[in-house]
Design an enzyme around this catalytic site. Structure first.
Site, PDB file in Angstrom:
ATOM      1  N   THR A 147      -1.805  21.532 -31.848  1.00 12.62           N
ATOM      2  CA  THR A 147      -1.046  22.054 -30.716  1.00 12.62           C
ATOM      3  C   THR A 147      -2.018  22.486 -29.631  1.00 12.62           C
ATOM      4  O   THR A 147      -3.154  22.865 -29.911  1.00 12.62           O
ATOM      5  CB  THR A 147      -0.173  23.247 -31.139  1.00 12.62           C
ATOM      6  OG1 THR A 147      -0.973  24.195 -31.843  1.00 12.62           O
ATOM      7  CG2 THR A 147       0.976  22.794 -32.023  1.00 12.62           C
ATOM      8  N   ASP A 148      -1.557  22.454 -28.392  1.00 11.78           N
ATOM      9  CA  ASP A 148      -2.398  22.813 -27.258  1.00 11.78           C
ATOM     10  C   ASP A 148      -2.425  24.329 -27.053  1.00 11.78           C
ATOM     11  O   ASP A 148      -1.735  25.095 -27.739  1.00 11.78           O
ATOM     12  CB  ASP A 148      -1.894  22.119 -25.994  1.00 11.78           C
ATOM     13  CG  ASP A 148      -2.081  20.613 -26.052  1.00 11.78           C
ATOM     14  OD1 ASP A 148      -2.989  20.170 -26.777  1.00 11.78           O
ATOM     15  OD2 ASP A 148      -1.319  19.898 -25.371  1.00 11.78           O
ATOM     16  N   LYS A 149      -3.200  24.741 -26.084  1.00 11.14           N
ATOM     17  CA  LYS A 149      -3.349  26.149 -25.753  1.00 11.14           C
ATOM     18  C   LYS A 149      -1.989  26.778 -25.435  1.00 11.14           C
ATOM     19  O   LYS A 149      -1.192  26.233 -24.681  1.00 11.14           O
ATOM     20  CB  LYS A 149      -4.285  26.292 -24.551  1.00 11.14           C
ATOM     21  CG  LYS A 149      -4.478  27.722 -24.083  1.00 11.14           C
ATOM     22  CD  LYS A 149      -5.392  27.767 -22.881  1.00 11.14           C
ATOM     23  CE  LYS A 149      -5.536  29.188 -22.360  1.00 11.14           C
ATOM     24  NZ  LYS A 149      -6.402  29.273 -21.171  1.00 11.14           N
TER      25      LYS A 149
END
Length: 364
Positions: A147-149
């Protein structure tokens, strides 16, 4: 008297030789003692005070014995030692279901110069709980996605080998029982925005990452290749794997007296075909470590991007329900497979050569 004197001189010489040998042995053991002391001082498996106290009896024993077993034990105990990692304990492959709220994290996966990440916090907790049994590679660690930031998750899954028994282990974060409650243990240590919501022992071939379609690799090595050779070989193997052709079809196709012309069939896709390497005698290609590391980082970034795209499409597919078949709509019949040996054939090698020669003569 002369004989007795000679006998006495001989015994003295033997004793002097033994004393000299013992002195050499003591010197060797002292050097070994110094070497082991240096190793013990670098060991991080406990406090330096405890380490020195624990290592002294072993080193002292080595001075009084010519056997090497105690020295080997010290080396194996200290080499590659890491806090929170216990490689000699019973282990099992565990899948953990993770919930986290990602506002303060730089995504799930650990990356250089980006802290904190969810993954790094999980491994810190595993180390503190002394549940790890090796490095990430040795523990067969895998995750189902990234997952991204700032992104949160309610059902992320990871898998890795963890300790399966805590008998006789003095771990203050574990209950005094033989079976480990991984949820309870880890949630005592993890930050409040990361929770383990379930665990399950899984089979040894389990992988947490998204493997919607498995990929298989065929490695073919040769001194040269014919036009479309590999794609034709793979196409026939696919037909055999689907049960549409018998394995003996390979021998029939390779028998040019029995099959002088190639049957017509669709070749395998060219997209996954890779020319992996070309080998030459006395040719050694060079690449600096800096350039090599830059290329590795570039390919890792590309790989991660494609994995993210694959995860998105996989999630999209999982959200779609297969439409119910309409009982009034006529079903399309599957086209029957025509055996390769019953299909139309392409021109033989000799016929192709004759055609080329005729065309060349005509043009002259």
């Amino acid at each position: 008297m002369a004989a007795a004197a000679a006998g006495g001189d001989g015994e003295a010489a033997v004793m002097r030789a033994e004393v000299a040998a013992l002195r050499l042995r003591v010197q060797e053991l002292e050097r070994e003692n110094q070497r082991l002391g240096k190793i013990a001082s670098r060991c991080t498996c406990g406090s330096s005070k405890d380490d020195s106290a624990a290592s002294s009896p072993v080193v002292s024993e080595s001075l009084s014995s010519s056997k090497q077993e105690p020295q080997k034990n010290v080396k194996s105990h200290c080499r590659g030692c890491q806090v929170g990692v216990v490689s000699h304990c019973p282990k099992q492959l565990i899948a953990l279901k993770i919930m986290y709220f990602g506002q303060r994290f730089y995504g799930f996966a650990s990356e250089a110069h980006t802290e904190p990440t969810v993954e790094s916090e999980i491994f810190k907790a595993l180390e503190r709980a002394k549940l790890l049994v090796g490095s990430r590679k040795e523990s067969c660690y895998s995750r189902c996605g990234r997952t991204d930031k700032g992104v949160s998750a309610t059902g992320q899954v990871i898998s890795l080998f963890l300790r399966s028994n805590i008998k006789d282990a003095k771990l203050d974060v574990l209950d005094n029982k033989s079976e480990i409650d991984y949820v309870k243990v880890l949630n005592r240590i993890l930050p409040h925005d990361i929770r383990v919501i379930g665990w399950c022992p899984v089979a040894g071939d389990f992988l947490a990452r998204s493997n919607y379609d498995e990929l298989w690799a065929i490695t073919i090595k040769g001194s040269a290749f014919l036009w479309h050779q590999v794609r034709c070989m793979v196409a026939v193997l696919f037909l055999i794997g689907q049960g549409l052709e018998s394995p003996c079809i390979v021998d029939s196709l390779l028998d040019i007296t029995k099959t002088p012309r190639k049957p017509q069939y669709k070749m395998a896709s060219e997209i996954p075909l890779i020319l992996r390497s070309c080998l030459f005698d006395e040719v050694n290609f060079m690449c600096s470590s800096e350039a090599s590391q830059a290329l590795i980082e570039h390919l890792k970034d590309e790989y991660h991007q494609y994995m993210l795209q694959a995860a998105i499409f996989c999630e999209a597919l999982s959200c779609l329900c297969s439409p119910e078949p309409d009982p009034f709509e006529p079903r399309h019949k599957k086209r029957n497979h025509i055996p390769l040996m019953s299909r139309q054939t392409e021109p033989s090698y000799e016929e192709r050569i004759a055609k080329v020669k005729t065309k060349s003569a005509g043009s002259v």
